[in-house]
Design a protein around this motif. Structure first.
Motif, short mmCIF file in Angstrom:
data_model
loop_
_atom_site.label_atom_id
_atom_site.label_comp_id
_atom_site.label_asym_id
_atom_site.label_seq_id
_atom_site.Cartn_x
_atom_site.Cartn_y
_atom_site.Cartn_z
N VAL A 180 25.75 17.01 42.53
CA VAL A 180 25.78 17.98 41.44
C VAL A 180 26.30 19.35 41.90
N ALA A 181 26.53 19.51 43.20
CA ALA A 181 26.87 20.84 43.72
C ALA A 181 28.23 21.33 43.22
N GLY A 182 29.19 20.42 43.09
CA GLY A 182 30.51 20.83 42.59
C GLY A 182 30.42 21.34 41.17
N ALA A 183 29.69 20.62 40.33
CA ALA A 183 29.54 21.05 38.93
C ALA A 183 28.76 22.36 38.85
N MET A 184 27.77 22.54 39.73
CA MET A 184 27.05 23.82 39.76
C MET A 184 28.02 24.96 40.08
N CYS A 185 28.89 24.70 41.05
CA CYS A 185 29.86 25.73 41.43
C CYS A 185 30.84 26.00 40.28
N ALA A 186 31.17 24.93 39.53
CA ALA A 186 32.04 25.13 38.36
C ALA A 186 31.38 26.08 37.36
N TRP A 187 30.09 25.90 37.12
CA TRP A 187 29.39 26.82 36.20
C TRP A 187 29.36 28.24 36.75
N MET A 188 29.41 28.37 38.09
CA MET A 188 29.33 29.70 38.72
C MET A 188 30.69 30.32 38.98
N SER A 189 31.77 29.59 38.67
CA SER A 189 33.07 30.04 39.18
C SER A 189 33.51 31.36 38.55
N ASN A 190 32.98 31.70 37.40
CA ASN A 190 33.32 32.98 36.79
C ASN A 190 32.42 34.10 37.31
N SER A 191 31.26 33.72 37.83
CA SER A 191 30.28 34.72 38.27
C SER A 191 30.64 35.35 39.60
N ILE A 192 31.61 34.80 40.29
CA ILE A 192 32.01 35.35 41.58
C ILE A 192 32.63 36.74 41.43
N ASN A 193 33.08 37.04 40.22
CA ASN A 193 33.75 38.32 39.99
C ASN A 193 32.79 39.37 39.44
N PRO A 194 32.67 40.51 40.11
CA PRO A 194 31.78 41.58 39.62
C PRO A 194 32.26 42.12 38.28
N THR A 195 31.30 42.59 37.49
CA THR A 195 31.59 43.24 36.21
C THR A 195 31.68 44.75 36.43
N LEU A 196 32.61 45.38 35.74
CA LEU A 196 32.79 46.82 35.91
C LEU A 196 32.22 47.57 34.70
N MET A 197 31.33 48.50 34.99
CA MET A 197 30.76 49.36 33.95
C MET A 197 31.14 50.81 34.27
N SER A 198 30.56 51.71 33.50
CA SER A 198 30.90 53.13 33.65
C SER A 198 29.63 53.97 33.61
N THR A 199 29.61 55.08 34.36
CA THR A 199 28.54 56.06 34.14
C THR A 199 28.90 56.84 32.86
N VAL A 200 27.95 57.59 32.32
CA VAL A 200 28.28 58.37 31.13
C VAL A 200 29.32 59.43 31.45
N GLU A 201 29.52 59.74 32.76
CA GLU A 201 30.59 60.68 33.13
C GLU A 201 31.82 59.94 33.65
N HIS A 202 31.84 58.61 33.46
CA HIS A 202 33.03 57.79 33.65
C HIS A 202 33.43 57.53 35.09
N GLN A 203 32.45 57.51 35.99
CA GLN A 203 32.70 56.94 37.30
C GLN A 203 32.51 55.42 37.20
N PRO A 204 33.28 54.65 37.98
CA PRO A 204 33.14 53.19 37.94
C PRO A 204 31.89 52.71 38.66
N CYS A 205 31.21 51.76 38.07
CA CYS A 205 30.04 51.16 38.74
C CYS A 205 30.04 49.67 38.45
N MET A 206 30.12 48.88 39.50
CA MET A 206 30.08 47.42 39.32
C MET A 206 28.64 46.96 39.12
N VAL A 207 28.51 45.79 38.51
CA VAL A 207 27.21 45.12 38.37
C VAL A 207 27.43 43.71 38.88
N HIS A 208 26.65 43.33 39.89
CA HIS A 208 26.87 41.97 40.42
C HIS A 208 25.64 41.44 41.12
#
Lengths: 586, 586
Positions: free
Chosen positions: A261-289
């Motif tokens: 089942v490990a390959g299929a688990m990795c398939a479900w996770m394959s999009n999660s490898i990439n951090p999400t980019l957010m912003s401070t209210v003063e517009h500095q970049p801050c990732m969430v991961h």
């Protein structure tokens, strides 16, 4: 700017700031990224880790700044607010700055917290997305994790129903799983105390295999720990395949690879490898991961995000969970060892409130009004509590990194109280800065930003607390003495037998030592505040996480599934049906 | 073009076609949408329903084409392939065409199917995203649904632990839920037979309320049914608040509103209101929205997607689940009544294989080779099976809509077999087209496209099977006789008592009648093929879904949680760690 945080709720500040928030295209230009390195997801975006790290692999790393804290009250002492404020302060100083924080769990968001995006003028936006699953990483993780449990229980059913010959005709070998030694649990991302202990598989031959089981909160999943520490996708795939789900009747480990089942688990996770980019209210970049718990797992945002952050930014700020005894210790001896990255500075967040608690102030209970000691000047309580801060400063010093104390200011703090903390911190060799990011955003965090910039110019003589080759029990002894201030370790008989077996197994030599301990005390007992003396750390078990490659000595009792209170945050959350806007998250 | 479907696996065709797939920006231009009406999510995008329907509200609707099928074999007869092929065929004729299909469940995807994106040259792309959660709607639904269960069980715990005065101090009234009358179950989107029946809440006073409970598959959730039938966000919010989670000890319904959780549930769903846009391999637009089961719920993609599809496209194609007795009947009498939309044409998908089965051919079992009867010409079996097709044609005729029979061609079908089906269909007054979309894409579906265009020019005299004011038992009687071909209905004593009570309640007057019946037979018994005669429909229960506003008469036994087989699809799924590409989905 800044917004009037005394008059505006966090969601109101967020709503205003989101009007000017950079779009994915604007982030691409601002961060000098290529078109396909920025992947839009609604108002936020993901950063393509594989592409960015490959293109920037020869670029010199920026300064690596960790944010930790003193031993907190149950209310938290504003580590996220400090992290966001520091990003904003460095931004005001026109530095190329960015950072990374952990993704919050839906459990606390729906139960107590409302949002974990910081607060006031030190807030991450868009706030609603941050609080409601963001780009789906935790959902993907739940699917990956629970698919392994589906595979496990279905396999146990089929093995119970079919003969060896019938299994063989399906190209299956008998794994002969011991139902009393199933190690893995289900996960869900809410505080579902009613699912802590269940009996499943009730019914007939085709209704699963009957056994006791558990649901834990998603943040405690081994997969979450893995997501935080992998260096790349190959590493993720390998570790996902080594997760031990159970033991067979002869005592051998049964892994996700055995369940195919490990390959299929990795398939479900394959999009999660990439951090999400957010912003401070003063517009500095801050990732969430990643969002691993700090009591049971590494409690840090991901190595992956730090790797690209250090390439993209001159100053990269990352946050460790809980107090320095738990969060910083794991950052130092586990995360940095696995990543090979060397920090420049650690910021130790402190509040006058928490120091007074350590000095013997009354209990602090979420949902109840604060006692008067916390709302009025009380120098004697404060002075008695300061050793907790000094203890954490000393811990950071042991790593060869310069600590910067950040006093996260409340409007009830007096000048005398602040001066006292500053005096003690500076006497201990730390820089110290008062920070008012909640009230004033980056302008309020300039003193902190300057102290951090200054500290970054110093030489770092980074050294681990213990060498990789040190045996498990010695490591725990050193952590207990040097980081927690214990006088030694008391091994329960069973834990000691397990420790000896684990020490004798050369396959486990490179496993990280991942302490399981409360964050509410330097000891294993959350009631003991300040800097307790003359105590011994009891270890009653050692958990083995073969996917994450963690050995986890367990001290005290740690619940992996919080409970929903009688006044949960979800009571106040709703949607404006005309605009689609989520209300009540604060 | 077309791709060589006899040599290439679906994932290979998808990989090629995805190179030329429109980006979100290109879709915006192609569909004449405004910038903020298209919300990118990685390689796909969501369409902002509220904005689009508001801007286009005065535009005239396009032609509304429904795709249904004869009674299928357990393998399915290619309804999705036909839907996609029809989009491609109409595209080849340079029509402004688009459509909508249901989102597939992770359960079958990980268990049997691999992907549900159609096949060959009639495939939806990007195929991986389609199969692995797409833009997260099902995850959001799971969170919304399970949050209600968290709220329910936690409330039961708190009411058991606290006095009335203690509850009142928390601003809570005692709901006094009857633990034997909890109606709602948990959901998960896998085939988890081991979670069908559980005991939860094992432990102490703080470990939840001990009770029996269930996990159903996400597609059977009442929230999924609601997502499919709501007209807008206001409607969604209202229906989410009316879901009955349990009854109290005096027999009164306890709803999500009583648990103060409906607003938060809607917050989790607020992104799901927007359909996701995908592409055929020939680059016609196809939305994906909602995935309710057809045996227990409405079995259609959403009204929301059809509403904007009819505004955006001259020809909008939508798919109904399963055979016409289940899928079309619910489209006709429930979906169209709720939406107010009037269909132009219904396509009845048929295969020679399924017709032979109805004529008495051997059992068709997934995973086992097809019997020779299905691989070689057999006109007598086929002729005996054709009445099943004629029955469904007659059903469509009763709605006043013109049926178009689509023979979904297999390479083992002979000219004589095809001619026979055509002759009978045309004798029954239907148009008939042979379609080879799997092999040849839009070029292969031109005959079908032309038949549909032709049928769209005819007058429609659309009429419901029964008027809204008809009482429940009469409605069931009419559906059983006119759609299923039964000679009547046999009400179990308990079901009849319930029916009388429900009929007497004026609050339920506008509830839809949502039959619960197998799709594998016109009757309640999946073993009975063809057009069974001289039988009576047994109704043994009536389920009440107060959020969806459905009354569901239950016939036969329907499982809401499928089981994972001994040779599940997840065994073959993996990730290429160098590219991040998911492999093994076909």
């Amino acid at each position: 700017m800044p917004y009037d945080a005394t008059m505006m709720a966090d969601w109101q500040i967020a709503e205003e700031a989101e009007k000017y928030m950079p779009t994915p295209e604007q982030w691409r230009d601002k961060l000098y990224l290529e078109k396909d390195e920025v992947i839009p997801y609604g108002r936020v975006c993901k950063l393509d880790f594989l592409k960015i790290i490959d293109r920037l692999k020869n670029r010199r790393d920026g300064k690596y700044i960790e944010v930790t804290a003193i031993t907190p009250t149950p209310l938290g002492e504003g580590k996220t607010t400090t992290t966001v404020g520091l990003l904003e302060g460095l931004g005001k100083r026109r530095k190329n700055v960015g950072g990374c924080v952990r993704q919050p769990s839906g459990g606390p968001t729906m139960n107590i917290k409302g949002t974990a995006a910081g607060g006031g003028n030190a807030l991450l936006i868009p706030m609603t997305e941050f609080s409601m699953g963001l780009t789906g990483d935790i959902n993907d993780l739940m699917n990956a994790h629970n698919l392994a449990m589906v595979a496990l229980n279905a396999r146990m059913q089929h093995e119970a129903n079919y003969s060896d010959a019938e299994l063989s005709s399906r190209n299956l070998r008998r794994l002969d799983i011991d139902p009393k030694r199933v190690e893995m649990s289900w996960v869900i991302d809410f505080c579902a105390q009613g699912l802590r202990n269940i009996i499943m598989g009730i019914g007939g031959k085709m209704d699963g295999f009957m056994m006791s089981s558990k649901f834990n909160i998603a943040g405690s999943s081994e997969i979450m720990a893995i997501l935080a520490i992998v260096r790349d996708l190959r590493d993720l795939r390998e570790r996902l395949g080594n997760i031990i789900v159970a033991y067979d009747r002869r005592g051998n480990a049964v892994t996700t690879t055995d369940l195919e089942v490990a390959g299929a688990m990795c398939a479900w996770m394959s999009n999660s490898i990439n951090p999400t980019l957010m912003s401070t209210v003063e517009h500095q970049p801050c990732m969430v991961h990643a969002g691993p718990f700090a009591n049971i797992a590494v409690g840090q945002s991901s190595i992956i995000a730090d790797r690209i952050g250090l390439k993209m930014f001159d100053y990269h700020v990352t946050e460790s969970g809980f107090g320095a005894d738990i969060g910083f210790e794991k950052f130092w001896n586990v995360k940095c060892r696995l990543s090979g990255l060397i920090p420049s500075v650690s910021v130790v967040t402190a509040t006058i409130r928490a120091l007074k608690m350590h000095g013997g102030g009354p209990q602090v209970v979420p949902g109840r009004p604060l006692a008067e000691e916390y709302r009025k000047e009380n120098l004697s309580l404060l002075e008695k509590g300061i050793p907790n801060l000094l203890h954490h400063i000393a811990t950071v010093n042991k790593a060869g990194i310069k600590p910067v104390v950040c006093i996260n200011a409340f409007d009830t703090d007096t000048k005398e109280e602040i001066d006292m903390v500053r005096r003690y911190a500076e006497q201990a060799g730390a820089r110290c800065a008062l920070s008012r990011q909640w009230l004033a955003g980056g302008e309020g965090a300039l003193e902190l930003a300057d102290a951090v910039i200054d500290a970054c110019n110093e030489e770092v003589d980074f050294k681990f607390l213990y060498p990789q080759e040190m045996p498990l029990r010695q490591r725990v002894e050193i952590i207990a003495r040097e980081v927690y201030g214990a006088e030694g370790v008391d091994w329960a008989a069973e834990a000691e037998i397990k420790a000896k077996l684990l020490e004798a197994d050369p396959a486990l030599n490179d496993y990280a030592t991942m302490m399981v301990k409360t964050h509410l005390s330097l000891t294993h007992d959350p009631e003991l505040k300040g800097v307790p003396k003359g105590w011994v750390l009891p270890v009653h078990d050692i958990l083995v996480f073969a996917g994450a490659r963690f050995l986890c000595p367990v001290t005290g009792s740690i619940s992996l599934m919080p409970g929903t209170s009688s006044n949960p945050a979800f009571r106040r959350i709703d949607v404006d049906v005309n605009t689609g806007k989520v209300t009540g998250l604060f």
